[in-house]
Design an enzyme around this catalytic site. Sequence first.
Site, PDB file in Angstrom:
ATOM      1  N   SER A 245      64.976 -14.268   2.478  1.00  0.00           N
ATOM      2  CA  SER A 245      64.525 -13.433   3.589  1.00  0.00           C
ATOM      3  C   SER A 245      64.978 -13.994   4.927  1.00  0.00           C
ATOM      4  O   SER A 245      65.131 -15.194   5.103  1.00  0.00           O
ATOM      5  CB  SER A 245      63.003 -13.403   3.530  1.00  0.00           C
ATOM      6  OG  SER A 245      62.438 -13.402   4.812  1.00  0.00           O
ATOM      7  N   LYS A 246      65.192 -13.075   5.878  1.00  0.00           N
ATOM      8  CA  LYS A 246      65.546 -13.517   7.214  1.00  0.00           C
ATOM      9  C   LYS A 246      64.342 -13.377   8.136  1.00  0.00           C
ATOM     10  O   LYS A 246      64.433 -13.619   9.321  1.00  0.00           O
ATOM     11  CB  LYS A 246      66.708 -12.668   7.763  1.00  0.00           C
ATOM     12  CG  LYS A 246      68.051 -12.973   7.142  1.00  0.00           C
ATOM     13  CD  LYS A 246      69.045 -13.407   8.234  1.00  0.00           C
ATOM     14  CE  LYS A 246      70.456 -13.589   7.730  1.00  0.00           C
ATOM     15  NZ  LYS A 246      70.702 -14.769   6.959  1.00  0.00           N
ATOM     16  N   ARG A 247      63.219 -12.940   7.570  1.00  0.00           N
ATOM     17  CA  ARG A 247      62.030 -12.791   8.409  1.00  0.00           C
ATOM     18  C   ARG A 247      61.618 -14.156   8.931  1.00  0.00           C
ATOM     19  O   ARG A 247      61.345 -15.073   8.170  1.00  0.00           O
ATOM     20  CB  ARG A 247      60.896 -12.157   7.609  1.00  0.00           C
ATOM     21  CG  ARG A 247      61.053 -10.677   7.459  1.00  0.00           C
ATOM     22  CD  ARG A 247      59.736  -9.933   7.386  1.00  0.00           C
ATOM     23  NE  ARG A 247      58.575 -10.760   7.195  1.00  0.00           N
ATOM     24  CZ  ARG A 247      57.816 -10.753   6.089  1.00  0.00           C
ATOM     25  NH1 ARG A 247      58.142 -10.009   5.067  1.00  0.00           N
ATOM     26  NH2 ARG A 247      56.735 -11.502   6.031  1.00  0.00           N
TER      27      ARG A 247
END
Length: 475
Positions: A245-247
């Site tokens: 994830s890039k969150r």
Amino acid sequence: MPKIKTRFAPSPTGYLHIGSLRTALFSYLFAKNQKGKFIIRIEDTDRQRFVAGAEEKLIKVLTDLGLSSDEKIIRQSERLKIYQQAAERLIKEKKAYYCFCSQERLEEVRKNQEQNKQVPRYDRHCLNFSDQEIQQRLSAGKKHVIRFKVPDNQIVAISDQVYGKISVKTQDLDDFVIIKSDDFPTYHLANIVDDHETNISHVIRGDEWLPSLPKHILLYQALKYQAPVFAHLPLLLNPDRSKLSKRQGDVAVEDFLAKGYLPEALINYVALLGWNPGTDQEIFTVKDLIKEFSLAKVNKAGAIFDINKLNWFNAEYIRLIVKQKGERYRQLLEQLQRLIPNHASSAEKLLLLFCSRINNLQELIEQSRFLFALPEYKGELLIFKKSDQDKTKLGLNLLLGTLGQIHPDHWQDAKLKLVLENLVAKNKLSAGDVFWPARVALSGLDKSPSPTEIMEFLGKEESLSRVKKALKKFD
Ligand code: GLU
């Protein structure tokens, strides 16, 4: 033997991603294992993605984790002349050329190629302008970029320490831009020039750069620079094997630190993402890691980033630090004190009480809230599943009476535990009739440290007041 030197070259576009930490760490460990140097370079040539303040944050996080640069940190935005000179040299040698094509034209070309099912690439429209034509356009201030002229019909042979041998045909490569229209270099040119100028011996970076490697090799050849050794690190994946994830909340190293994850746990865990020493050992100090690290043991397969495993490491380190009671223990206490300024004087007691139950300091803060303010709870929670209201009431009343007689000097977990056990035995009650309601009365929760540990923390007066409050729920 040539001097070993690695670099970590972040772009200041935001936070430090856990994957970038892995890249930095592997570069650091490899350099130190080889008694070489590790440097940091700031790649800030993409002005559109530049985020003010990001560089300072990056450097602080890296320093907090012990990954500091062995040389002065360089910034690419301060070195534009150097890249310009390299580009001009390539132009002179006919290995690069000015391109004056507008975005619209490039778009047109691309569309046509797509319609004709051709691979989209620059059509070399500007390659054969005469010197005069070029000068005219430059003097007229026409917007331009500089493109690298990819040699025709060659095979670029690549050898990567992790991925092995790869070869790419130059027909499959585009004449890529090396200087943009704002006079800033592209990543491709700047990173080659800098790696050469700072004598980098090994480039260790994420495998998202592997497709760019043929371009880089061609640039090394064109500039007559000796290319470093390359090692591209496999992707980090979620436990379901999707791309990590890039969150920000899930992967930003600064957020992990702010939540109270320990540098040693982060370093230890991240070191094992794609590398293993070939043994079952899991707990490593940085010194151990430096001793053991080798690129040969870096895995080609994607490495899974599992927050539960990080939690496990963090919990292990908290317990280890508490057990050792050394300098890190004092630092951990100070960190906790800063996180709970209103209860700083209770920090040590809290740490001792919760260290075996938490994965990080944030969890300690959440789990210990009830000690400072009793949460609302329903009377029925006081009744253990195998008990009933009468027995619960009896248990709590007996508890109140017995505890009232204990001298405050004897108000300690072990002694209180004995008192409660006696109370259960003497009155032919079960533990669930006393210990359970005591826990709920003292914490308002069904999960907590033991009631007698809570009592010791709260002291006599507050403990009695909470038991009285519990009894009132049955009125
Ligand atoms: N600036 C690039 C990045 O942030 C560095 C790539 C490299 O290490 O060459 O990913």
